[in-house]
Design a protein around this motif. Structure first.
Motif, PDB file in Angstrom:
ATOM      1  N   ALA A 237       0.814  -1.213   0.000  1.00  0.00           N
ATOM      2  CA  ALA A 237       0.000   0.000   0.000  1.00  0.00           C
ATOM      3  C   ALA A 237       0.853   1.272   0.000  1.00  0.00           C
ATOM      4  O   ALA A 237       0.627   2.175  -0.813  1.00  0.00           O
ATOM      5  CB  ALA A 237      -0.941  -0.012   1.211  1.00  0.00           C
ATOM      6  N   LEU A 238       1.813   1.357   0.912  1.00  0.00           N
ATOM      7  CA  LEU A 238       2.589   2.595   1.021  1.00  0.00           C
ATOM      8  C   LEU A 238       3.462   2.861  -0.192  1.00  0.00           C
ATOM      9  O   LEU A 238       3.504   4.005  -0.684  1.00  0.00           O
ATOM     10  CB  LEU A 238       3.412   2.583   2.307  1.00  0.00           C
ATOM     11  N   PRO A 239       4.198   1.859  -0.723  1.00  0.00           N
ATOM     12  CA  PRO A 239       4.949   2.144  -1.958  1.00  0.00           C
ATOM     13  C   PRO A 239       4.044   2.584  -3.103  1.00  0.00           C
ATOM     14  O   PRO A 239       4.395   3.480  -3.885  1.00  0.00           O
ATOM     15  CB  PRO A 239       5.625   0.799  -2.267  1.00  0.00           C
ATOM     16  N   HIS A 247       4.119  10.912  -5.820  1.00  0.00           N
ATOM     17  CA  HIS A 247       5.317  11.110  -6.642  1.00  0.00           C
ATOM     18  C   HIS A 247       6.555  11.348  -5.784  1.00  0.00           C
ATOM     19  O   HIS A 247       7.424  12.166  -6.124  1.00  0.00           O
ATOM     20  CB  HIS A 247       5.107  12.279  -7.619  1.00  0.00           C
ATOM     21  N   ALA A 248       6.620  10.638  -4.683  1.00  0.00           N
ATOM     22  CA  ALA A 248       7.772  10.739  -3.787  1.00  0.00           C
ATOM     23  C   ALA A 248       8.866   9.778  -4.235  1.00  0.00           C
ATOM     24  O   ALA A 248       8.633   8.850  -5.017  1.00  0.00           O
ATOM     25  CB  ALA A 248       7.346  10.422  -2.352  1.00  0.00           C
ATOM     26  N   SER A 249      10.056   9.985  -3.741  1.00  0.00           N
ATOM     27  CA  SER A 249      11.180   9.111  -4.076  1.00  0.00           C
ATOM     28  C   SER A 249      10.952   7.705  -3.525  1.00  0.00           C
ATOM     29  O   SER A 249      10.430   7.544  -2.413  1.00  0.00           O
ATOM     30  CB  SER A 249      12.475   9.687  -3.486  1.00  0.00           C
ATOM     31  N   SER A 309       3.613  15.426   2.747  1.00  0.00           N
ATOM     32  CA  SER A 309       2.923  14.144   2.686  1.00  0.00           C
ATOM     33  C   SER A 309       3.847  12.963   2.964  1.00  0.00           C
ATOM     34  O   SER A 309       3.529  12.086   3.768  1.00  0.00           O
ATOM     35  CB  SER A 309       2.257  13.971   1.323  1.00  0.00           C
ATOM     36  N   ALA A 310       4.983  12.914   2.292  1.00  0.00           N
ATOM     37  CA  ALA A 310       5.878  11.768   2.455  1.00  0.00           C
ATOM     38  C   ALA A 310       6.390  11.641   3.892  1.00  0.00           C
ATOM     39  O   ALA A 310       6.332  10.555   4.485  1.00  0.00           O
ATOM     40  CB  ALA A 310       7.037  11.857   1.469  1.00  0.00           C
ATOM     41  N   PRO A 311       6.917  12.709   4.522  1.00  0.00           N
ATOM     42  CA  PRO A 311       7.330  12.586   5.926  1.00  0.00           C
ATOM     43  C   PRO A 311       6.154  12.243   6.843  1.00  0.00           C
ATOM     44  O   PRO A 311       6.328  11.483   7.814  1.00  0.00           O
ATOM     45  CB  PRO A 311       7.902  13.972   6.259  1.00  0.00           C
ATOM     46  N   ALA A 312       4.970  12.785   6.544  1.00  0.00           N
ATOM     47  CA  ALA A 312       3.805  12.482   7.380  1.00  0.00           C
ATOM     48  C   ALA A 312       3.428  11.017   7.275  1.00  0.00           C
ATOM     49  O   ALA A 312       3.091  10.364   8.274  1.00  0.00           O
ATOM     50  CB  ALA A 312       2.631  13.368   6.969  1.00  0.00           C
ATOM     51  N   VAL A 313       3.487  10.462   6.062  1.00  0.00           N
ATOM     52  CA  VAL A 313       3.214   9.035   5.874  1.00  0.00           C
ATOM     53  C   VAL A 313       4.216   8.205   6.656  1.00  0.00           C
ATOM     54  O   VAL A 313       3.854   7.195   7.277  1.00  0.00           O
ATOM     55  CB  VAL A 313       3.242   8.684   4.369  1.00  0.00           C
TER      56      VAL A 313
END
Length: 429
Positions: A237-239, A247-249, A309-313
Motif C-alpha cells: 500500500a505505502l509504496p 510522486h515521492a522518491s 505528505s511523504a514525511p507524514a506518511v
C-alpha cells in the motif's frame, strides 16, 4: 492471571524450545530471507519467464498450499510437534531442489517448486506455535511466540540484506543463493527434528484448564483475515501511494520498510510483555483500533494540499507498525489460550488458513481500492478493521452469556438431582 513483568533471555529461549531450536529458527529465517524476496526475480532472470506469468504462478502456488493446512492440523493433534516443524523445512528443501533443476522457460517445474516452497511457508507458523504451546504455557508462552517472531524477522532481514549485496553477480549469484537457501533449510530441519518435542493430547490436560470442545472463533478468524492486511501495508500500500500518487522518491518506501523491520525486531517481545497485564482478547481488539487509527492517519497525510505528505506518511507508518506488533503479539496467543490441547493443531491450522487467505487477497484488494483514490483505500481499511474488532468484542460478550447460561442450567440440574457438580474451570483470554 499470571503476568510477565520482565524479559529473561535464557527463560525466553527455554520457553521457545531450547537453544538448538532457536538456532534452527535463525538458520531457517536466514535462508528464507536469501531467496523469498527474490523468487520473482529468479523466475524472470534465471528461468526467462515473463514477469506476469511468474507472479501469477507464485500467487496460485501460495493459494493452493493452503489446502495442506487441515492435514497439518490433524498431524499436530496426533501429538507431533518438532517433526512437523522439520517437515515444513524439508518440503522447502524439495522446492529449492526443483527450482535449481528447472530448465529455462519451464513454467510447470517452476510452479511445482513454488508450490512446495509455499506449503512449507504455510505449515511452519502453525507447527511452530504448537511446539511453543507444548513447551511453555501462560504468559511465558506468549512471550516465547513474540520472541520467535522477532528472531524470524531479524533473520529474514539479514538474509535479504546479504542477498541484495550478492545480486551484482547476476543469474549465477541467484542460483548460488538458492543453493545456500536449500542447505540452510536442510540444516534447520535437522536441528528442529533433534529437539524431539512430542505431545500426548489424549493423556495431557489442556493448557490453562482447557479440556472441552474446540471453540468456534468465527469472528476471530474472519477478523484475522482483515487484520492481516496490515502486514502488506509497508510492502504494497505505502509504496503504491508514495510513488504513484504522491510522486515521492522510492527511498521513502525503502526507509519505511526498514523502519518497520527494526521496530518489529526490537519491540515485539517488550510490547507483548507490557500487554500481558491485559486479557489477550482486549489486546487483540486494541490492535484493531490502533490499526484503524493509523489508516485514518494515512488518509490525512495523503490529503490534497498537504505539503509534507511523504514525511507524514513515514510518521504514521510507525503507528501502523505498533498496531502490527500488538496484533502479532496477541493473535496466536489468543488462539492457543482459547483452544483445548487435544484440538490445538486444528485450531492453529484454521487460524493460519485465515492468515494465508488474508495475505493472498490483500495485494489485489489494496491495489483495487487504491485505484479509486486514497479516501476509498484508507477509509475502507479503517472501517473493515473497526468492524472486525467490534465483532471480536461482541463474540466475547456472547461467549460469556452462554457460559453463564450453561452454568445456570447445570446448577438447576444438580439441584433437581440432589447432588452438586464441580464448576468448570475458567480461563482468562
Amino acid at each position: 492471571m499470571a503476568v510477565t513483568t520482565k524479559v529473561d533471555p535464557r527463560a525466553l529461549v527455554r520457553a521457545s524450545g531450547g537453544p538448538r531450536y532457536a538456532v534452527a529458527l535463525a538458520v531457517d529465517a536466514l535462508g528464507t530471507g536469501l531467496l523469498r524476496p527474490f523468487l520473482l526475480l529468479y523466475g524472470v532472470t534465471v528461468l526467462r519467464l515473463p514477469a506476469s506469468t511468474t507472479g501469477i504462478t507464485m500467487t496460485v502456488g501460495a493459494i493452493m498450499a493452503l489446502v495442506c493446512m487441515p492435514a497439518v492440523g490433524r498431524w499436530l493433534d496426533r501429538g507431533a510437534r518438532s517433526t512437523v516443524v522439520a517437515a515444513s523445512m524439508l518440503v522447502r528443501v524439495l522446492g529449492v531442489a526443483l527450482l535449481l533443476a528447472t530448465p529455462t522457460g519451464n513454467v510447470w517445474l517452476f510452479a511445482t517448486a513454488a508450490l512446495f516452497l509455499s506449503i512449507g511457508n504455510q505449515a511452519w507458523p502453525a507447527a511452530h506455535a504448537a511446539l511453543v504451546a507444548t513447551v511453555a504455557q501462560g504468559r511465558e508462552r506468549d512471550a516465547a511466540l513474540a520472541g520467535g517472531r522477532a528472531l524470524r524477522n531479524a533473520g529474514l532481514g539479514a538474509g535479504g540484506l546479504l542477498a541484495t549485496a550478492c545480486l551484482a553477480g547476476g543469474t549465477t549469484a541467484l542460483q548460488a543463493l538458492a543453493a545456500v537457501t536449500g542447505l540452510a533449510y536442510l540444516a534447520a530441519a535437522a536441528l528442529a527434528w533433534s529437539v524431539h518435542v512430542h505431545a500426548h493430547p489424549a493423556a495431557t490436560p489442556g493448557r490453562d484448564g482447557a479440556d472441552g470442545p474446540a471453540p468456534r472463533m468465527r469472528a476471530l478468524l474472519i477478523a484475522n483475515v482483515v487484520y492481516v492486511f496490515c502486514l502488506n501495508v509497508p510492502e504494497v500500500a505505502l509504496p503504491l501511494v508514495l510513488v504513484t500518487e504522491l510522486h515521492a522518491s522510492p527511498a521513502w518506501s525503502a526507509a519505511i520498510f526498514v523502519a518497520n523491520s527494526v521496530l518489529v525486531v526490537t519491540l515485539q517481545v517488550p510490547a507483548t510483555v507490557l500487554m500481558s497485564r491485559f486479557s489477550r482478547r482486549s489486546v487483540f481488539i486494541l490492535a484493531g483500533v490502533v490499526l484503524a487509527a493509523s489508516y485514518l492517519g494515512f488518509l490525512a497525510a495523503t490529503s490534497p494540499g498537504h505539503g509534507w505528505s511523504a514525511p507524514a506518511v513515514a510518521m504514521v507508518s510507525v503507528v501502523c507498525t505498533i498496531g502490527e506488533i500488538i496484533y502479532a503479539g496477541s493473535a496466536t496467543a489468543l488462539v492457543t489460550a482459547l483452544t483445548p490441547a487435544h484440538v490445538l493443531g486444528r485450531a492453529l491450522a484454521r487460524f493460519q488458513l485465515s492468515t494465508g487467505i488474508g495475505l493472498a487477497v490483500s495485494p489485489a484488494v489494496i491495489t483495487a481500492l487504491a485505484s479509486r483514490g486514497s479516501a476509498v483505500l484508507w477509509g475502507s481499511l479503517a472501517a473493515a478493521t473497526l468492524l472486525s474488532a467490534s465483532a471480536v468484542a461482541t463474540e466475547n460478550g456472547q461467549g460469556r452469556w452462554l457460559r453463564v447460561a450453561a452454568a445456570g442450567r447445570e446448577q438447576a440440574c444438580s439441584a433437581g438431582s440432589g447432588r452438586t457438580r464441580p464448576e468448570n474451570s475458567s480461563r482468562s483470554s
